[in-house]
Design a protein around this motif. Sequence first.
Motif, PDB file in Angstrom:
ATOM      1  N   ILE A 182       1.099  -1.198   0.013  1.00 44.00           N
ATOM      2  CA  ILE A 182       0.030  -0.513  -0.060  1.00 44.00           C
ATOM      3  C   ILE A 182       0.937   1.139  -0.052  1.00 44.00           C
ATOM      4  O   ILE A 182       2.103   1.230   0.638  1.00 44.00           O
TER       5      ILE A 182
ATOM      6  N   ILE B  44      -3.170   0.716  -4.333  1.00 44.69           N
ATOM      7  CA  ILE B  44      -2.816  -1.122  -2.945  1.00 44.69           C
ATOM      8  C   ILE B  44      -2.533  -2.154  -4.635  1.00 44.69           C
ATOM      9  O   ILE B  44      -2.960  -1.755  -5.678  1.00 44.69           O
TER      10      ILE B  44
ATOM     11  N   LEU C  32     -10.531   0.049   1.726  1.00 44.66           N
ATOM     12  CA  LEU C  32      -8.738  -1.164   1.772  1.00 44.66           C
ATOM     13  C   LEU C  32      -9.779  -3.067   1.259  1.00 44.66           C
ATOM     14  O   LEU C  32      -8.994  -3.534   1.114  1.00 44.66           O
TER      15      LEU C  32
END
Length: 392
Positions: free
Chosen positions: A289, A346, A375
Amino acid sequence: MTSVDKAEDRIPEVDGHRFEEVMAHYPTGVAVVTSRDALDRPIGVVSPVLAVLSTDPPLIGIQLDPTAAGYLRLTDNDRFCVNIIGTGHDEASRVFRTENSDNLADIDWVPSVSGSPIISGSSGWIDCRAIQVHDTGNRKLLVCRVLEVETNATGLPLLFFRGGRGGFDPRVSILPSSPGLSEHIALAGRGAKIMEAAADEAGIEVIAMARTGSSMSIIASAAPRGAVATTVVGRRFPFVPPYGTLFLAGADDRNREAWFDELAEPPSNIEREEMLARVARASARGWSIALSGPTHSAVDRLIEAYTRGPVTPTLDRQLRSGIASLGYFYDPPDEDLIDSASVRMICVPVPGVGSEPLVQLAVHSLAQDITVSDLPALKAILTRAAAQMNTT
């Protein structure tokens, strides 16, 4: 000297790389030109341009690169077959755009009346004879008289568009070719439908990135249904910390040291430990990330210039330093991943047979705002897609 001559003298010369970048926004069909060389061996090359020059008499123009592998063998003969490649049969295009692949050993074909190969599955083909050859800068233009034409399929044509290869549906774009990336691009091509499905589920564009040596590239992108892929495939940048931590997750010390060597300045012991900690966190999590930072836009502009070229020592050093300055935002500790934090990117790896993944799948905030609260869902979608691509 006329006023027209004086006006032309004042016109600045157009940068060739910029010209190619702009023309990439004009979609062109994918054609493989086949023939037989002086030893009667079948041969084929991709033509970047196929144009109708006249309908009475029927004439076409074929543009070829005289420096391309196979050009001299191809032009041993004046008889050619132009194979129009469809979206379901892009293997021929991919094969002929890889290094030293100008023969048809791995392609199914039948001979035309003139003997030139007709590639099986082509959307159509044009058998022709070259009657004129013109020098056009760094290309050759063959003016050909059409001898016979036929259509074999009803599918959509394959197109080159905005640096990628795809069909009329602009949701998916795949890099046609790049040195050292043929295996990576083939994987992205096989997984294109999986990337489409992931983009539909996530509601955001999904991209594929690959590494070769000391460089990383964006090799494919897929937009959600009803949207257009905005990422320019072919964008490349140095494999410099903190970029590409997932490619180092299973690497040995030698490869990690080589990663550090890509920095513009040797890292201090503290910086080296921080980089290794980022790799360890990404490896343990199974995903990587990057949080949004204020200097990302400046680095993006440098990447655009780096991709477009020419790459000067100054530009190379500026970009490597710019990437290194982003380290704080990549793979931070868990306590920094608060729900409201803005996310830059991501990434998840597509598992490979070795220690390093061939490809990473990612979503980024260039297509849509993302926060840490998004996420879990996005990571799950990308992980499923990566696992499915691994089995294609």
